[in-house]
Design a protein around this motif. Structure first.
Motif, short mmCIF file in Angstrom:
data_model
loop_
_atom_site.label_atom_id
_atom_site.label_comp_id
_atom_site.label_asym_id
_atom_site.label_seq_id
_atom_site.Cartn_x
_atom_site.Cartn_y
_atom_site.Cartn_z
N ILE A 1 60.80 39.68 37.60
CA ILE A 1 59.77 38.66 37.64
C ILE A 1 58.40 39.27 37.30
O ILE A 1 58.05 40.35 37.78
N THR A 2 57.63 38.55 36.49
CA THR A 2 56.27 38.96 36.18
C THR A 2 55.31 37.90 36.70
O THR A 2 55.52 36.71 36.51
N MET A 3 54.23 38.35 37.36
CA MET A 3 53.29 37.44 38.01
C MET A 3 51.87 37.77 37.60
O MET A 3 51.48 38.94 37.53
N LEU A 4 51.08 36.74 37.34
CA LEU A 4 49.66 36.88 37.04
C LEU A 4 48.85 36.30 38.19
O LEU A 4 49.06 35.16 38.59
N ASP A 5 47.93 37.09 38.72
CA ASP A 5 47.05 36.64 39.79
C ASP A 5 45.66 36.39 39.21
O ASP A 5 44.98 37.32 38.76
N ILE A 6 45.24 35.14 39.22
CA ILE A 6 43.92 34.76 38.72
C ILE A 6 42.89 34.92 39.83
O ILE A 6 42.99 34.28 40.87
N GLY A 7 41.90 35.79 39.61
CA GLY A 7 40.88 36.04 40.63
C GLY A 7 41.42 36.88 41.76
O GLY A 7 41.37 36.49 42.93
N THR A 8 41.92 38.05 41.44
CA THR A 8 42.58 38.90 42.44
C THR A 8 41.61 39.42 43.49
O THR A 8 42.01 39.82 44.58
N GLY A 9 40.30 39.41 43.17
CA GLY A 9 39.30 39.83 44.14
C GLY A 9 39.32 41.32 44.41
O GLY A 9 40.01 42.09 43.73
N GLY B 1 46.64 41.57 37.81
CA GLY B 1 45.56 40.94 38.55
C GLY B 1 44.32 40.86 37.68
O GLY B 1 43.92 41.86 37.07
N SER B 2 43.71 39.68 37.59
CA SER B 2 42.51 39.51 36.76
C SER B 2 41.33 39.12 37.63
O SER B 2 41.48 38.48 38.68
N ASP B 3 40.14 39.51 37.18
CA ASP B 3 38.92 39.11 37.89
C ASP B 3 37.73 39.28 36.97
O ASP B 3 37.78 40.11 36.05
N ILE B 4 36.68 38.52 37.24
CA ILE B 4 35.46 38.62 36.46
C ILE B 4 34.52 39.69 37.02
O ILE B 4 33.63 40.17 36.34
N ASN B 5 34.75 40.08 38.27
CA ASN B 5 33.92 41.06 38.96
C ASN B 5 34.50 42.46 38.78
O ASN B 5 35.56 42.78 39.34
N ARG C 1 53.63 49.00 38.49
CA ARG C 1 53.95 47.61 38.82
C ARG C 1 52.73 46.69 38.83
O ARG C 1 52.87 45.48 38.70
N PHE C 2 51.55 47.25 39.03
CA PHE C 2 50.36 46.44 39.25
C PHE C 2 49.26 46.88 38.27
O PHE C 2 48.71 47.97 38.40
N LYS C 3 48.97 46.02 37.29
CA LYS C 3 47.95 46.30 36.29
C LYS C 3 46.75 45.37 36.50
O LYS C 3 46.89 44.26 37.03
N LEU C 4 45.58 45.81 36.04
CA LEU C 4 44.35 45.04 36.22
C LEU C 4 43.72 44.71 34.88
O LEU C 4 43.76 45.52 33.95
N ARG C 5 43.13 43.51 34.79
CA ARG C 5 42.44 43.09 33.57
C ARG C 5 41.13 42.38 33.94
O ARG C 5 41.08 41.62 34.90
#
Length: 320
Positions: free
Chosen positions: A112-120, A139-143, A163-167
């Protein structure tokens, strides 16, 4: 593409007695074990008016220490920390979201692949998804400062590295655009939207919660400047609040209909559910689910929708 809609008779899944049956925290907290696992929690643990060990949940430092202890003891995540003022999420409720999403997807069928919008700054949903179910997460975030903090948590837990990448989201006007890459496919996206329209609204909401906590304990405290569980701008508030954010999230999800099997979001305010479902249906979703979560006296909802009838074979465009 099928035109079946479930928006008018949404499937509602709920555990009326409280947390999800697989939630490790459904029986409460074992504070002696938690303190043994994470000694910095000890100064915050005291006997409450009912003769039980507890912490002061109005104290953000106590809540942060409890979170660090829970993540270490139950999920093997070491050195979890967040900057001062960042959102400090209650772990049991966040774990519930992941458990209900797992039910939505089906267990053990494939990776399973999951995208977290606004991971904080806390990165909590991917951290739990990686540890509980072994999912691959983005995990994505604007900050950028928030992402830097999550990167340090990942660095302190090497098993998470693959397992956990950031954008970084560079455009505040977009949610999925600039994050989901060409040719990429996610099984699910999760999101905990900012639900206040301004900082003042966030402070007022937090003050009400803290005053309720104080009244329940027979205490009188000045809570006028405290944010319950913390929360930075973009974590707790945005222009238009939760309703406008959901509208943007839903509209943009249609643009990426073929690259995510299920789009999901928490909806804190019940009055925002109906207009959100109406918009989702209008944009051509073939399945809409409303999943109810009960945590103590609080009821929240996960709204889930998909434009794909069969993720393996159906690649027709959504109805406009």
């Amino acid at each position: 593409m099928s035109t079946l809609h479930r928006s008018e008779k949404s499937q509602t899944t709920s555990n009326r007695k409280g947390l999800h049956p697989r939630n490790l925290h459904k029986q409460g907290y074992d504070f002696p074990t938690l303190v043994k696992s994470y000694p910095p929690l000890a100064p915050y643990v005291n006997t409450n008016a009912h003769g039980n060990l507890s912490i002061e949940f109005a104290d953000p430092l106590a809540v942060k220490a409890l979170n660090a202890a829970l993540l270490k003891q139950h999920y093997g995540i070491a050195d979890w920390d967040i900057p001062e003022g960042a959102l400090c999420p209650p772990i049991p409720g966040r774990a519930d979201y992941i458990h209900y999403v797992a039910e939505l997807l089906g267990f053990g069928k494939r990776k399973i692949t999951m995208l977290d919008i606004g991971t904080g700054a806390n990165g909590i949903y991917p951290l739990l998804a990686c540890r509980i179910y072994g999912w691959q997460c983005v995990g994505s975030d604007i900050n950028t400062q928030s992402l830097e903090n999550v990167a340090s948590i990942i660095a302190n837990n090497p098993s998470l590295k693959d397992r956990f990448k950031l954008r970084t989201q560079h455009d505040k006007n977009h949610i999925f655009d600039g994050i989901i890459q060409a040719g990429e496919f996610f099984d699910v996206s999760v999101c905990n939207p900012p639900f206040h329209a301004s900082q003042d609204d966030a402070l007022k909401g937090s003050q009400r919660k803290l005053n309720n906590l104080s009244r329940n304990r027979g205490e009188q405290k000045n809570t006028s400047s405290m944010l319950n569980f913390g929360g930075l701008e973009a974590e707790l508030w945005c222009n238009g609040g939760e309703r406008l954010f959901l509208k943007k999230l839903i509209k943009e999800s249609q643009m990426f209909w073929a690259q995510c099997r299920w789009f999901t979001s928490l909806v804190s305010k019940n009055e925002n559910v109906k207009p959100a479902k109406k918009l989702i249906s209008k944009l051509g979703a073939v399945d809409i689910r409303e999943i109810e979560m009960t945590q103590g006296n609080k009821i929240t909802r996960i709204l889930a929708w998909t434009f794909i009838s069969d993720p393996e074979t159906d690649l027709g465009p959504p109805k406009s």
